[in-house]
Write an enzyme that holds these catalytic residues in place. Structure first.
Site, short mmCIF file in Angstrom:
data_model
loop_
_atom_site.label_atom_id
_atom_site.label_comp_id
_atom_site.label_asym_id
_atom_site.label_seq_id
_atom_site.Cartn_x
_atom_site.Cartn_y
_atom_site.Cartn_z
N THR A 241 5.07 20.76 -13.33
CA THR A 241 5.25 21.98 -12.55
C THR A 241 4.52 23.14 -13.24
O THR A 241 4.59 23.23 -14.46
CB THR A 241 6.77 22.32 -12.48
OG1 THR A 241 7.46 21.15 -12.05
CG2 THR A 241 7.04 23.48 -11.55
N GLU B 192 -0.31 13.05 -19.68
CA GLU B 192 -1.54 13.84 -19.66
C GLU B 192 -2.49 13.37 -20.74
O GLU B 192 -3.71 13.52 -20.60
CB GLU B 192 -1.24 15.32 -19.83
CG GLU B 192 -0.53 15.96 -18.66
CD GLU B 192 0.97 15.81 -18.71
OE1 GLU B 192 1.47 15.08 -19.61
OE2 GLU B 192 1.66 16.41 -17.87
N ARG C 181 0.83 28.34 -17.45
CA ARG C 181 2.30 28.32 -17.57
C ARG C 181 2.72 28.51 -19.02
O ARG C 181 1.97 28.22 -19.94
CB ARG C 181 2.79 26.97 -17.03
CG ARG C 181 4.23 26.65 -17.34
CD ARG C 181 4.64 25.26 -16.86
NE ARG C 181 5.65 24.75 -17.76
CZ ARG C 181 6.28 23.60 -17.62
NH1 ARG C 181 6.01 22.82 -16.59
NH2 ARG C 181 7.18 23.22 -18.49
N ASN D 10 12.80 15.20 -11.55
CA ASN D 10 12.75 16.62 -11.87
C ASN D 10 11.53 17.33 -11.31
O ASN D 10 11.58 18.53 -11.02
CB ASN D 10 12.80 16.79 -13.38
CG ASN D 10 13.00 18.23 -13.78
OD1 ASN D 10 13.86 18.91 -13.22
ND2 ASN D 10 12.21 18.71 -14.72
#
Ligand SMILES: Cc1ncc(C[n+]2csc(CCOP(=O)(O)OP(=O)(O)O)c2C)c(N)n1
Ligand code: SF4
Ligand code: SF4
Length: 1314
Positions: free
Chosen positions: A121, A154, A204, A1106
């Site tokens: 996110t 990642e 972020r 999530n």
């Protein structure tokens, strides 16, 4: 490591359409010029000439032959001319509403052939869109379907990206925050090899003292040294345009680009943008320059027909020089960005510069800023300049490579004072990165040209983790520059009353003055998480933007609860372009979709006087509403004098079959009252969007929503606000019942931090109330009292058989058995009825089941689980006060925890749950496992929790559901990261074990040395030393030792100092399947192999819950999940089999809802087992889309177990195999139902069945066969036959530790083999 592919990613799906080859060029090829002339030829004389690239021997590097496609195997990076004469001109403009993620993904998809993705996110949507488009067969501009591959992390995505680039692909990826950090090593590799590539990043925050999913520049600033160019978008439109600039520039420059924009603020803001069509992009990429660049990239690729080697090891002789050899590419990159921006401007009409100034030509003060915040500064600049000031803003788009000359050129000569605003924090640095860059640039310019006027420059921070940044904050920054000694290193937007670095509130732009364009209409919708409000508003804004000439903007803010939390939708629309990257400050229209919010939150604080206020309430006339509303709210309404409308939207939703989903009703009302579209047209458009949005859920759901739209408006009532409301006394009101927490240590946190945060007033808290390390005391959820259930269970004493199953299954610890002696019931409330308690040791006691109506979520699991029909759901309002009083009374009764064996279903529920009232979705399948764990071992639990749902419902500040027992003992819980949880837990266990061993040595030495202590202390120490590894003895002795050590601490100071280690902890490593099967598997595997005494609990929801339900390697074959839009083709990984293959790992596969006893047994055995234990816990989740909702998890779990889909077993290595004892025990021996029943029950399987019945049929059949084959294997293992491949070994492999509790039968379960 297995990688997974979507259906759309198969090579076979790369359609027959071509990639660009030399012979197919549509436009003529331009010539190339010699390297040394490149820059000068491309730009004016002011640009310095770049050095000719040289190789590590100092020899000039050849360039590809001019005007032709380079020969295969030309391994030098691309060095093109900067300008290209083949202009592509503007096409007709097309507008569309979309968010920053979609705006970016459209371009990334269009120009890339390959992507490797991983959810995080707020960047996940870009990967999801790519996956969706790929599964739909969408073609990119090269005529290919993008290959989309989800990786295990990642780290994996970056490695694969590097590989695809090395193979000559046009590859991209999407990430942010922790994900970006994991990519760092490969980012160096990709830039080191001068490879064209774009990584799109939703900038972020980084997990430091706390994790935050919200936006700032901390992540991108952490990769600024990796050699990637960094291009920043400031708005949704720019995200679209700069994405293309980045892809073009990377091809030109042979330098990889990070294209970033603000997480959430830009990635999730929906705005009306002008889109660039694929034809336009294609025309650009068909220019010879790009055709050459792409061909060149491909010809440099690894290929055995013209091989080369890359990634060698270099020594001190050459590494340095080789690194410097790349300089020319960075020197030229700026000009390539300018050229790419010009090309995009030519086709779109939107002109951009790497550094762009906005404001007064003769500005004396300038703010320098990067990202969405620049739009708030623009509004401030307009406001100030309109009021006689001379200010401006310099917007930085290109952060790397930095071009000082261009920056200086953009800064007005008149500017005397410069304020640089960074959206990041670098603790301990002399300033944040953008500030340092600007300060150095100005300083060097002044050194070089002493005639230049000196500029005063200060730096400050704003907007960390999406903290609001308003035009008034920008004005405050300008005002700071006017001070005699402007503050440097400041913060803005918060109150720092500790180091006093925050700027005071602006004087020039007072609160309440809007800087928005005239005619902008602002709306606020207060909804509840998962009630559909956000989804409905997204549709509404799209309808407005697509069907009117107005510009539109939408943004959504959420609290941390997984469900039942607050959502606020901020919508704006109007005739002028909307910048405003901040929340609605003064709404023309407010909808409160849940009446309780009026009392709980200050919903009216951002409403314009005379605006429209719509409340969804049961009280649809002014009299009943007056009885319900607190005086404070009535007084606010009287002062604001809004047009007040009431509607019982719940009644309309229920009547039309939508249950508690009031979203469509409230949406229809909005269209009706706002008048933004003629109502008939609005209804037609709403219905159309419903059909599209709910198609996946089936025709019935569509029809119900259509009916709700039809029924909405007639239920709306307008009411007059009585003048008397304005006269009311307003005593301080708090919606929550008084705190039930006695402990004064928690009180300060609860009052100063938790209460305001829960009332959504956290933004106003000053720095001084926070503990800087971010620690949270236990048991803070006890004050939340959300009262979100529409109905709650009420006990029917006459039917109850006292099994405690309702309490066992409750995911929220909101229903519990109470035991009381009759003498304790003297002061019980009148409705606190009891029955005689049954069972051994219970004689003379009274029994009752009590619900906490404020904490119940209304999931209905307990009423479904009750075997005796002893619970009935009642509307909450009818029982709230009465049952709340009963609950309070029940909590005062003494705990009777020793009456029954806690390791039984009934006995476990007499233990206090030390995890209560979490923020999980109603009916969540994860929480009951953790709650049970705390009931079994809560007073000695150490929990290492992977990031995932369990870390969010288990640890979203200020909500800490982990609480303490009467003695103050309870789970100590920590989250490190997503990927490292197994290792983190191992570290905790090792650290604690090491300290206990040292303490044990000290105790032994003290005893041996004849230290002078009382006989009592000596005896207790000796007992502890003998049993320190047996929790049930050691922890009892530890409690005895406490007062003795306190008295005699001076005699044994080194033992006293470590007295809290006398207790033996139980370490549990908890996380979801995404962690265990994918990103954390390497670490998990290492821990499995370690032989250490740790326990692992995998909460297997079979998706990454999530982040919205992406597939993991635990996702079953055929299920549709995000990143598996076409259904998962590969089988679920058998983690249990992998663990069992070590031979010394205790493994159990459990399903709490299907077999209560087995899960208690497995948890107890696992904890006793002195080595590694692994519990695989079947966890139903809202992502499964169960027919009947979460309350049908019991049925679904039974179907899963009885069909063999989820086997129940325990593999206990401490059992010695012989003819009658087997390590592997199959607890679900008999298959009693067909798999099909489960598949039909869950939407995750049905989506594919509806979409592609043939594919689904085949995959379902494969799944069925695999399930049966596995069941047969397990049956033979349970009979002691381990011969089939993949079976657990039967040889003896001993864990490192020895059995904890030999005297109690130990880990072997009493057969003497431990
Ligand atoms: C390195 C990194 N990548 C991605 C994320 C984003 N992220 C947080 S939780 C999560 C999914 C968790 O899924 P799972 O482990 O199955 O747990 P669940 O949410 O289902 O309980 C992801 C992808 C992250 N925090 N860190
Ligand atoms: S309805 Fe759900 S949350 Fe409420 S008590 Fe029952 S199981 Fe618990
Ligand atoms: S695991 Fe599923 S049900 Fe539980 S909180 Fe997460 S999304 Fe909700």
């Amino acid at each position: 490591m297995e990688s997974q592919r979507t259906i759309g990613s198969r090579a076979s799906r790369v359609t027959g359409a071509r990639s660009i080859r030399p012979g197919q060029l549509l436009l003529s090829q331009c010539g190339r010029i010699a390297n040394k002339n490149l820059v000068a030829a491309a730009t004016s004389e002011t640009v310095p000439v770049a050095p000719t690239p040289t190789n590590y021997k100092g020899v000039s590097l050849p360039t590809p032959p001019s005007g032709s496609v380079p020969a295969a195997g030309n391994i030098l990076p691309f060095t093109p001319s900067l300008k290209d004469s083949n202009a592509v001109t503007a096409k007709a403009k097309q507008q569309a509403p979309m968010d920053g993620n979609e705006a970016t993904a459209q371009i990334a998809y269009a120009v890339s052939d390959v992507t490797f993705i991983y959810p995080i996110t707020p960047s996940t949507t870009m990967g999801e869109l790519a996956d969706q488009w790929s599964s739909e067969g969408r073609l990119n501009v090269f005529g290919n379907v993008m290959s989309v591959t989800e990786m295990e992390s990642e780290t994996g995505a970056a490695g694969a990206l590097h590989g695809a680039l090395a193979a000559g692909s046009l590859a991209t990826s999407f990430t942010c925050s922790q994900g970006l950090l994991l990519m760092v090593p490969n980012m160096y590799k990709i830039s080191g090899e001068l490879t064209p590539c774009v990584l799109h990043v939703t900038a972020r925050a980084i997990a430091k003292h706390a994790l935050s999913i919200f936006g700032d520049h901390q992540d991108v600033m952490a990769v600024r040294q990796t050699g990637w160019a960094m291009l920043c978008s400031h708005s949704v439109q720019e995200a679209h345009d700069m994405a293309l600039v980045a892809h073009l520039a990377t091809l030109r420059a042979s330098v990889p680009f990070v294209h970033f924009f603000d997480g959430f603020r830009t990635s999730h803001e929906i705005n009306t943008i002008e889109t660039i069509s694929n034809e336009t992009v294609k025309a650009l990429l068909n220019k010879p320059l790009y055709v050459d660049a792409i061909q060149h990239h491909r010809s440099r690729a690894l290929n055995p027909t013209h091989p080369h080697q890359r990634g060698t090891a270099q020594g001190s002789d050459v590494y340095f020089q080789c690194a410097e050899a790349a300089n020319p590419f960075y020197d030229r990159a700026f000009d390539h960005v300018v050229a790419a921006m010009e090309e995009v401007a030519a086709v779109t009409g939107r002109k951009y510069k790497p550094y762009e100034y906005y404001g007064a030509e003769d500005a004396d003060k300038v703010i320098v800023i990067m990202g969405s915040g620049s739009q708030a500064v623009e509004e401030a600049v307009d406001y100030l300049n309109a009021n006689g000031h001379r200010v401006g803003v310099l917007k930085v788009r290109l952060f790397r490579p930095w071009k000082a000359e261009a920056f200086l050129e953009a800064l007005p000569a008149s500017a005397r004072k410069v304020c640089v605003l960074d959206r990041t924090k670098e603790s301990g640095s002399y300033g944040e990165p953008l500030y340092l860059q600007v300060a150095t640039t100005l300083h060097e310019a002044e050194l070089e040209d002493p005639s230049l006027t000196r500029r005063y420059v200060v730096g400050g921070r704003f907007g960390l983790a999406s903290k609001e940044f308003l035009p008034s904050h920008a004005v405050a920054a300008f005002e700071n520059l006017d001070a005699e000694k402007p503050m440097r290193d400041f913060s803005v937007g918060i109150v720092d009353d500790v180091t006093h670095r925050s700027l005071p509130a602006s004087k020039l732009l007072p609160v309440g003055v809007s800087t928005l364009p005239t005619g902008t209409f602002e709306c606020l919708f207060w909804g509840m998480g998962s009630d559909g409000t956000v989804g409905a508003n997204k549709e509404a804004i799209k309808i407005i933007a697509s069907n009117t000439s107005m510009s539109a903007q939408a943004y959504f803010s959420y609290d941390a609860h997984k469900s039942g939390g607050v959502t606020v939708s901020h919508l704006r629309f109007g005739p002028s372009k909307i910048r405003a990257p901040y929340l609605v400050q003064q709404a023309d229209y407010l909808a409160v979709n849940h009446q309780s919010y009026l009392a709980k939150y200050d919903t009216l604080s951002a409403v314009k006087p005379g605006g429209v206020v719509v409340i969804n309430t049961r009280f649809t006339n002014v009299e009943s509403l007056s009885n319900y509303l607190p005086a404070k709210v009535k007084k606010q309404l009287a002062a604001l004098k809004p047009q007040l409308y009431l509607i019982d939207a719940l009644a309309v939703a229920k009547a039309t079959g939508l249950g508690k989903h009031v979203n469509m009703v409230m949406q229809t009302v909005f269209f009706n009252l706002s008048g933004v579209l003629p109502m008939e047209r609005a209804i037609a458009l709403l219905k159309k969007s419903i059909s599209k949005a709910y198609e996946r859920k089936g025709p019935e759901v569509v029809a119900k929503n259509h009916a709700a739209v039809d029924a909405a408006v007639s239920s709306l009532c307008k009411v007059e606000i009585p003048a008397s409301w304005g006269e009311l006394e307003t005593a301080a009101v708090h919606p929550n019942p008084p705190s039930k927490v006695a402990s004064s240590s928690r009180l300060e946190f609860l009052e100063k931090v938790a209460q305001p945060m829960l009332a959504l007033e956290g933004d106003k808290l000053p720095v001084s109330v926070f503990s800087p390390e971010g620690f949270v005391p236990p048991g803070t959820t006890v004050i939340e009292k959300r009262a979100i259930a529409s109905s709650v269970p009420i006990w029917k004493a006459e039917n109850c058989t006292q099994c405690n199953i309702c309490s066992f299954v409750c995911p929220h610890a909101a229903i519990r058995p109470s035991l009381a002696a009759p003498s304790e019931l003297g002061s019980a409330p009148a409705t606190f009825n009891t029955i005689d308690a049954k069972g051994p040791g219970m004689k003379g006691l009274k029994y009752r089941i009590q619900v906490s109506p404020y904490d119940c979520t209304g999931c209905d699991l307990c009423t479904h689980a009750c075997p005796d029909n002893a619970l009935a759901a009642q509307p909450i309002n009818s029982v709230l006060e009465e049952q709340s009083i009963n609950w309070d009374y029940a909590t005062t009764l003494p705990g009777r925890t020793a009456l029954m064996d806690p390791a039984s279903v009934k006995g476990s529920q007499l233990q206090p749950p030390l995890m209560e009232f979490s923020g999980a979705c109603e009916g969540c399948g994860e929480t009951p496992y953790v709650k049970l764990l705390t009931q079994l071992f809560g007073d000695r639990l150490l929990i290492a929790n992977a990031t995932g749902c369990s870390s969010i419902w288990g640890g979203s500040a200020p909500s800490n559901p982990y609480t303490t027992n009467a003695e103050g003992f309870g789970p100590a819980w920590a989250n490190s990261l997503f990927e490292d949880n197994a290792q983190f837990g191992l570290g905790i266990a090792t650290g604690a074990a090491q300290r206990r061993e040292a303490l044990h040595r000290r105790v032994q030495e003290a005893l041996a040395s004849g230290v002078s202590v009382s006989a009592g202390l000596r005896e207790a120490l000796a007992r502890w030393a003998d049993h320190y590894q047996e929790a049930e003895v050691a922890n009892v002795v530890a409690k005895e030792l406490q007062p003795l050590l306190e008295r005699e601490k001076d005699a044994v100071p080194s033992i006293y100092a470590e007295h809290d280690m006398l207790h033996k902890p139980s370490t549990w490593i908890v996380g979801g399947d995404g962690w265990a099967y994918d990103i954390g598997f390497g670490g998990l595997d290492h821990v499995l192999a370690s032989g250490e005494n740790v326990n692992i609990m995998v909460l297997d929801t079979e998706v990454y819950s999530n982040t919205g339900g992406q597939r993991s390697k635990a996702t079953p074959m055929s299920a549709v999940a995000k990143f598996a839009a076409g259904g998962k083709e590969r089988p679920k990984k058998d983690l249990g089999a992998i663990a069992m293959s070590y031979g010394d790992v205790y493994v159990a596969s459990v399903s709490l809802h299907a077999n209560y006893g087995q899960v208690v047994k497995a948890m107890t055995e696992a904890e006793r087992y002195p080595g590694v234990s692994l519990l695989l816990c079947y966890s139903p989740c809202i992502m499964h889309g169960m027919t009947g909702g979460m309350c049908s998890s019991l049925d679904a779990s039974k179907m899963a177990v009885e069909s063999g889909y989820w086997p129940l077993y325990r593999y206990n290595p401490s059992i010695n195999e012989d003819a009658t004892h087997h390590r592997f025990q199959l607890d679900s021996k008999k298959l009693k139902s067909e798999l099909e029943q489960l598949l039909k029950h869950e939407n995750r399987f049905q989506i594919l069945a509806r979409k592609a019945p043939e594919v689904a049929g085949k995959l379902h059949q494969d799944l069925d066969e695999a399930v049966h084959a596995r069941h047969d294997r397990y049956k033979s293992m349970a009979a002691g036959d381990y011969s089939a491949p993949g079976h657990a070994p039967s040889r003896d492999v001993s864990p490192k530790a020895s059995c904890d509790e030999p005297k109690k039968g130990g880990c072997c379960g009493g057969n003497g083999n431990c």
